[in-house]
Design a protein around this motif. Sequence first.
Motif, mmCIF file in Angstrom:
data_model
loop_
_atom_site.group_PDB
_atom_site.id
_atom_site.type_symbol
_atom_site.label_atom_id
_atom_site.label_comp_id
_atom_site.label_asym_id
_atom_site.label_seq_id
_atom_site.Cartn_x
_atom_site.Cartn_y
_atom_site.Cartn_z
ATOM 1 N N GLY A 15 0.817 -1.197 0.000
ATOM 2 C CA GLY A 15 0.000 0.000 0.000
ATOM 3 C C GLY A 15 0.853 1.250 0.000
ATOM 4 O O GLY A 15 2.000 1.241 0.454
ATOM 5 N N GLY A 16 0.295 2.324 -0.518
ATOM 6 C CA GLY A 16 0.980 3.609 -0.531
ATOM 7 C C GLY A 16 0.888 4.285 0.828
ATOM 8 O O GLY A 16 -0.107 4.147 1.534
ATOM 9 N N THR A 17 1.944 4.985 1.193
ATOM 10 C CA THR A 17 2.008 5.646 2.505
ATOM 11 C C THR A 17 2.658 7.025 2.358
ATOM 12 O O THR A 17 3.475 7.249 1.459
ATOM 13 N N VAL A 18 2.302 7.928 3.265
ATOM 14 C CA VAL A 18 3.060 9.171 3.418
ATOM 15 C C VAL A 18 3.468 9.279 4.880
ATOM 16 O O VAL A 18 2.745 8.828 5.772
ATOM 17 N N GLY A 19 4.617 9.869 5.105
ATOM 18 C CA GLY A 19 5.076 9.985 6.485
ATOM 19 C C GLY A 19 6.297 10.871 6.592
ATOM 20 O O GLY A 19 6.621 11.631 5.671
ATOM 21 N N GLU A 20 6.959 10.734 7.724
ATOM 22 C CA GLU A 20 8.077 11.631 8.041
ATOM 23 C C GLU A 20 9.269 10.784 8.474
ATOM 24 O O GLU A 20 9.121 9.829 9.250
ATOM 25 N N VAL A 21 10.434 11.163 7.988
ATOM 26 C CA VAL A 21 11.650 10.438 8.374
ATOM 27 C C VAL A 21 11.932 10.715 9.850
ATOM 28 O O VAL A 21 12.020 11.874 10.274
ATOM 29 N N VAL A 22 12.042 9.641 10.646
ATOM 30 C CA VAL A 22 12.291 9.814 12.087
ATOM 31 C C VAL A 22 13.700 9.391 12.478
ATOM 32 O O VAL A 22 14.145 9.671 13.598
ATOM 33 N N GLU A 23 14.382 8.719 11.588
ATOM 34 C CA GLU A 23 15.738 8.269 11.887
ATOM 35 C C GLU A 23 16.393 7.982 10.541
ATOM 36 O O GLU A 23 15.740 7.459 9.635
ATOM 37 N N SER A 24 17.672 8.333 10.399
ATOM 38 C CA SER A 24 18.287 8.122 9.089
ATOM 39 C C SER A 24 19.769 7.813 9.193
ATOM 40 O O SER A 24 20.519 8.516 9.878
ATOM 41 N N LYS A 25 20.179 6.757 8.537
ATOM 42 C CA LYS A 25 21.604 6.501 8.303
ATOM 43 C C LYS A 25 21.859 6.529 6.798
ATOM 44 O O LYS A 25 22.706 5.817 6.273
ATOM 45 N N GLY A 52 12.783 4.156 -4.216
ATOM 46 C CA GLY A 52 11.361 4.314 -4.514
ATOM 47 C C GLY A 52 10.668 5.345 -3.644
ATOM 48 O O GLY A 52 9.474 5.598 -3.808
ATOM 49 N N LEU A 53 11.398 5.929 -2.728
ATOM 50 C CA LEU A 53 10.837 6.940 -1.827
ATOM 51 C C LEU A 53 10.963 8.313 -2.492
ATOM 52 O O LEU A 53 11.971 8.599 -3.135
ATOM 53 N N GLY A 107 12.881 14.498 9.617
ATOM 54 C CA GLY A 107 11.949 15.593 9.334
ATOM 55 C C GLY A 107 11.498 15.643 7.882
ATOM 56 O O GLY A 107 10.511 16.294 7.571
ATOM 57 N N ASP A 108 12.234 14.981 6.990
ATOM 58 C CA ASP A 108 11.806 14.941 5.581
ATOM 59 C C ASP A 108 10.440 14.266 5.481
ATOM 60 O O ASP A 108 10.197 13.237 6.113
ATOM 61 N N LYS A 109 9.566 14.851 4.647
ATOM 62 C CA LYS A 109 8.281 14.228 4.362
ATOM 63 C C LYS A 109 8.436 13.373 3.097
ATOM 64 O O LYS A 109 9.028 13.837 2.107
ATOM 65 N N VAL A 110 7.936 12.166 3.144
ATOM 66 C CA VAL A 110 8.155 11.251 2.017
ATOM 67 C C VAL A 110 6.891 10.470 1.663
ATOM 68 O O VAL A 110 6.079 10.149 2.529
ATOM 69 N N VAL A 111 6.787 10.173 0.378
ATOM 70 C CA VAL A 111 5.747 9.273 -0.130
ATOM 71 C C VAL A 111 6.422 7.973 -0.519
ATOM 72 O O VAL A 111 7.489 7.991 -1.152
#
Lengths: 335, 335
Positions: free
Chosen positions: A76-86, A112-113, A93-97
Amino acid sequence: MSENAAINRQVLLVSRPQGAASVDNFKLVETPLAPLADGQLRVRNHYLSLDPYMRGRMDDSKSYAASQPLNEVMIGGTVGEVVESKNPKFAVGDKVVGTYGWQEFGTSDGKGLRKVDDTHIPLSAYLGPVGMPGVTAWLGLNKIIEPKAGETVLVSAASGAVGSVVGQLAKAAGCRAVGIAGGADKCRYVTETLGFDACVDYKAGNLYEDLKAALPNGVDGYFENVGGEVLDAVLPRMNAFGRIALCGMVATYDGSPMPLKKPSLLLTQRLKVQGFIVSESPEVWPEALAQLGGLVAQKKLQYRESIAQGLENAPEAFLGLLKGKNFGKQLVKLI
Amino acid sequence: MSENAAINRQVLLVSRPQGAASVDNFKLVETPLAPLADGQLRVRNHYLSLDPYMRGRMDDSKSYAASQPLNEVMIGGTVGEVVESKNPKFAVGDKVVGTYGWQEFGTSDGKGLRKVDDTHIPLSAYLGPVGMPGVTAWLGLNKIIEPKAGETVLVSAASGAVGSVVGQLAKAAGCRAVGIAGGADKCRYVTETLGFDACVDYKAGNLYEDLKAALPNGVDGYFENVGGEVLDAVLPRMNAFGRIALCGMVATYDGSPMPLKKPSLLLTQRLKVQGFIVSESPEVWPEALAQLGGLVAQKKLQYRESIAQGLENAPEAFLGLLKGKNFGKQLVKLI
């Protein structure tokens, strides 16, 4: 919603429908979140998109898009916010689909993000008019129906995520836009808020005659989301050289095949019917998204959402969608 | 045939079919030939073409091409020779193709008449592979199916005037060509004489399995002349992104509508289905006729004719055509 950030709640497909899909086909599980590896990032999903195509994925069919594997997280498709990144390409804080599926957290290498800007466009709209449903509408209308000013464009499921965009784009192209929807409320929304010229209530029990009355000049382009009896009723209204974009046949997803009563009309009216899946035309996405995003940011494209609260309610909301119980784009709010 | 040159024999449509067409719908009459006016010419028709589309014209339908008016000469393609002329563009002895219909003599101002050369191409071929049926095959194949080398092209009524050309052109384009025909004799002709790779006998009672066996790689392009149960059996064999050129549905012409069992396959396989009528694409005729004429003159395109003798036998030959009793292009020899 999960209280514990270290736990990811997920919905798995655990069995395939025999006939109609049911809540028993799904199972909610809790899974611990593993620490990120180098290159990975983690997204807290805000919204999950529920779409009719998912019903097809639940079947074990060789002929369509790949089946959803059993005991894995539903796609399924989702939208959200990056909460942790390596991953150096994504910052907290990035908003991603993306397509993380039916779960609260998504973890991946970022492939694919797509980063999106929610300054002028609400995040949820990237799952609707500025996402897959919007591009579906754009593609079927512009690449299959190819409407000319003055023509009549008809669309079923007109109050839905795809249909609502089809009609508004058709109006902008100078066409007469007519919808088919289930119930007086949806029909009123289609004409009064979305600005269609007319809308036929297929539940009113007089579909053939009501279509005739709403289509004094017949139909040049038909965008089909429903199939079954609605398609049978529309076919006699098609003008010579009409185009039918076959996007969905939700009426047929949940049971035995529904025959088409008079296929000979395809010949006698020299119609073109074309089935399509939006993900197979990646080349149109940038142009379509740019146009749709502009229209939404300028508030020239109206849309409506039907939002279920919490992942645990996703299965029921999905089953309602298949029966037309939603009113507007069906989403699940995950946070 | 008329013994008296001053008398023209004609077949009129005198009633419309209720269900199946019958000989009673037609009437043979004798009409005196009037002297030519200035600008007119007279043609002795040698051959009349009988074609499935004529069945549609017999109905009083608003949705298709114009109905054949009652008590007038049945429409139809003809080839013949100018026997008298008061038109400077035509000389006695000219061979011409026209649409004088079911009659022995045609009189007109020459509009729509085309002079043809029968030095290398037999006159009757201008009603078959180098005429309307040939152009129909060419158009559906090249403009709708658009075959690529290595693809599989399937055609129903494969031994007929249109189907035989479809398969041979598909072979020439580097495709695997498979036919559907009624009976072992026709199937043998399709493979041995026309050079198709395979042919399925729809009368053998095992259509689904026989199609499967003849189509190991599925179907990319289907040229439909028949409709009904044959179309139902072919649809599950279509590959993703397959194209169906809907040229005829002769199985449905003579009675109640035949439903299409699984229209959802159009969506799941992302098929394109397009109905067409060759007379509505005049722009392709010159190119198509030039190519088809060249192939016939060089004997690279095989064809077969089924010839009824004399105008009085045209109604029965036409009814036989609708039932697949002809073997090859159905003509009526008028002289």
